[in-house]
Motif scaffolding. Structure first.
Motif, mmCIF file in Angstrom:
data_model
loop_
_atom_site.group_PDB
_atom_site.id
_atom_site.type_symbol
_atom_site.label_atom_id
_atom_site.label_comp_id
_atom_site.label_asym_id
_atom_site.label_seq_id
_atom_site.Cartn_x
_atom_site.Cartn_y
_atom_site.Cartn_z
ATOM 1 N N ARG A 23 0.843 -1.206 0.000
ATOM 2 C CA ARG A 23 0.000 0.000 0.000
ATOM 3 C C ARG A 23 0.881 1.261 0.000
ATOM 4 N N LEU A 24 1.879 1.214 -0.864
ATOM 5 C CA LEU A 24 2.873 2.273 -0.979
ATOM 6 C C LEU A 24 2.876 2.779 -2.421
ATOM 7 N N TYR A 25 2.772 4.108 -2.574
ATOM 8 C CA TYR A 25 2.625 4.706 -3.904
ATOM 9 C C TYR A 25 3.619 5.868 -4.011
ATOM 10 N N LEU A 26 4.462 5.853 -5.070
ATOM 11 C CA LEU A 26 5.614 6.746 -5.117
ATOM 12 C C LEU A 26 5.723 7.473 -6.450
ATOM 13 N N VAL A 27 6.096 8.753 -6.382
ATOM 14 C CA VAL A 27 6.425 9.543 -7.567
ATOM 15 C C VAL A 27 7.706 10.310 -7.270
ATOM 16 N N ALA A 28 8.652 10.302 -8.223
ATOM 17 C CA ALA A 28 9.912 11.024 -8.064
ATOM 18 C C ALA A 28 10.234 11.773 -9.347
ATOM 19 N N ASP A 29 10.792 12.957 -9.202
ATOM 20 C CA ASP A 29 11.121 13.841 -10.319
ATOM 21 C C ASP A 29 12.620 14.118 -10.275
ATOM 22 N N GLY A 30 13.368 13.473 -11.179
ATOM 23 C CA GLY A 30 14.820 13.550 -11.150
ATOM 24 C C GLY A 30 15.373 14.788 -11.819
ATOM 25 N N MET A 31 16.610 15.109 -11.455
ATOM 26 C CA MET A 31 17.302 16.252 -12.059
ATOM 27 C C MET A 31 18.778 15.897 -12.173
ATOM 28 N N GLY A 32 19.467 16.522 -13.116
ATOM 29 C CA GLY A 32 20.899 16.278 -13.224
ATOM 30 C C GLY A 32 21.430 16.181 -14.632
ATOM 31 N N GLY A 33 20.548 16.008 -15.605
ATOM 32 C CA GLY A 33 21.006 15.965 -16.988
ATOM 33 C C GLY A 33 21.737 14.686 -17.338
ATOM 34 N N HIS A 34 21.964 14.458 -18.643
ATOM 35 C CA HIS A 34 22.652 13.266 -19.159
ATOM 36 C C HIS A 34 22.032 11.983 -18.611
ATOM 37 N N ALA A 35 20.731 12.003 -18.403
ATOM 38 C CA ALA A 35 19.965 10.841 -17.918
ATOM 39 C C ALA A 35 20.239 10.502 -16.456
ATOM 40 N N SER A 36 21.120 11.255 -15.782
ATOM 41 C CA SER A 36 21.387 10.926 -14.377
ATOM 42 C C SER A 36 20.208 11.296 -13.477
ATOM 43 N N GLY A 37 19.370 12.234 -13.912
ATOM 44 C CA GLY A 37 18.140 12.532 -13.173
ATOM 45 C C GLY A 37 17.226 11.321 -13.145
ATOM 46 N N GLU A 38 17.173 10.630 -14.263
ATOM 47 C CA GLU A 38 16.386 9.399 -14.346
ATOM 48 C C GLU A 38 16.958 8.322 -13.427
ATOM 49 N N VAL A 39 18.291 8.260 -13.353
ATOM 50 C CA VAL A 39 18.961 7.305 -12.450
ATOM 51 C C VAL A 39 18.586 7.610 -11.002
ATOM 52 N N ALA A 40 18.624 8.896 -10.623
ATOM 53 C CA ALA A 40 18.330 9.302 -9.247
ATOM 54 C C ALA A 40 16.886 8.994 -8.877
ATOM 55 N N SER A 41 15.947 9.315 -9.761
ATOM 56 C CA SER A 41 14.527 9.096 -9.436
ATOM 57 C C SER A 41 14.199 7.611 -9.359
ATOM 58 N N GLU A 42 14.816 6.809 -10.253
ATOM 59 C CA GLU A 42 14.588 5.365 -10.189
ATOM 60 C C GLU A 42 15.205 4.772 -8.922
ATOM 61 N N MET A 43 16.382 5.247 -8.561
ATOM 62 C CA MET A 43 17.044 4.774 -7.350
ATOM 63 C C MET A 43 16.210 5.110 -6.114
#
Length: 253
Positions: free
Chosen positions: A29-49
């Motif tokens: 019963r856990l629901y999560l949203v994250a918005d990454g930042m950092g450029g060169h796809a590292s924002g995506e890495v941070a939000s997924e992590m």
């Protein structure tokens, strides 16, 4: 307590790739949203992590309640609130360590909003300017407080609507995961009522459309949560879609 949920993410109209991440973990019963930042796809890495570390922490502590936590429980705080706080802090540490060790990831970070529903209580954990709203009996309320420069100015000064609209640094956040070794996490809770609908979103949604538009779409699609997510994203894209857009809708049935 029966729960219905849906979620969707979209790259938007201007960005080349999606740095947002969404993770719905119904068994916890856990629901999560994250918005990454950092450029060169590292924002995506941070939000997924962020979402994966938090989800893993909840799964591990569900299986073994005697497991040692990475952070001490804070006195005066409920068990589940402490659990949410510890899990988000662990996510922050993992992102910070990864960015420190990998030059390509240096400076990466992410917001996070987490909704946890246990028994008769809804817990909200967040860092950054992604939001959680609650729709109750047709009224929309933001239940998180943005960790943004704009919000700090609003609290310090009595800004007019025009000053808020023309504020030059709307996208500057004052707190995020991965920026420092430790982070302050806001954790709050409330008793949901039957029929309450919670909506988690990245600022690609609320930065494009007003709360009135959000409310109307949620009211109109109260019985179809998948369609609600689609229409919210479509409305943000129709209004410019300058950022990635992520929405999760969770309803107390």
């Amino acid at each position: 307590m029966k729960i219905r949920y849906a979620g969707k993410t979209d790259v938007g109209m201007k960005r080349a790739h999606n740095e947002d991440n969404i993770l719905l973990v119904p068994e916890e019963r856990l629901y999560l949203v994250a918005d990454g930042m950092g450029g060169h796809a590292s924002g995506e890495v941070a939000s997924e992590m962020a979402v994966q570390t938090l989800s893993d922490f909840f799964e591990e502590t569900s299986k073994d309640q005697e497991i040692t936590w990475p952070y001490k429980m804070e006195k005066g705080r409920e068990y589940e609130a402490n659990r949410l706080n510890a899990g988000i802090k662990l996510s922050n540490l993992r992102i910070f360590e990864s960015a420190t060790q990998n030059p390509a990831q240096r400076g990466m970070g992410t917001t996070i909003v987490a909704l946890l529903i246990v028994d008769d209580t809804a817990y909200f954990g967040h860092v950054g300017d992604s939001r959680i709203y609650r729709l109750r009996e047709g009224k929309l309320t933001q239940v998180t407080e943005d960790h943004s420069l704009l919000n700090d100015y609003i609290k310090m000064k009595d800004l007019t609507e025009e000053e808020i609209e023309n504020f030059p640094h709307k996208n500057v956040i004052v707190r995020a995961l991965g920026m420092k070794e430790t982070v302050q996490v806001d954790v709050n809770s409330e008793k949901p009522q039957p029929g309450d609908t919670y909506m988690l979103c990245s600022d690609g949604l609320n930065g494009m459309i007003t709360d009135d538009v959000i409310r109307q779409i949620m009211v109109d699609n109260y019985d179809d949560l998948e369609q609600c997510c689609t229409e919210l994203i479509d409305a943000a894209n129709a209004n410019g879609g300058t950022d990635n857009i992520t929405v999760a809708v969770v309803q107390i049935a």
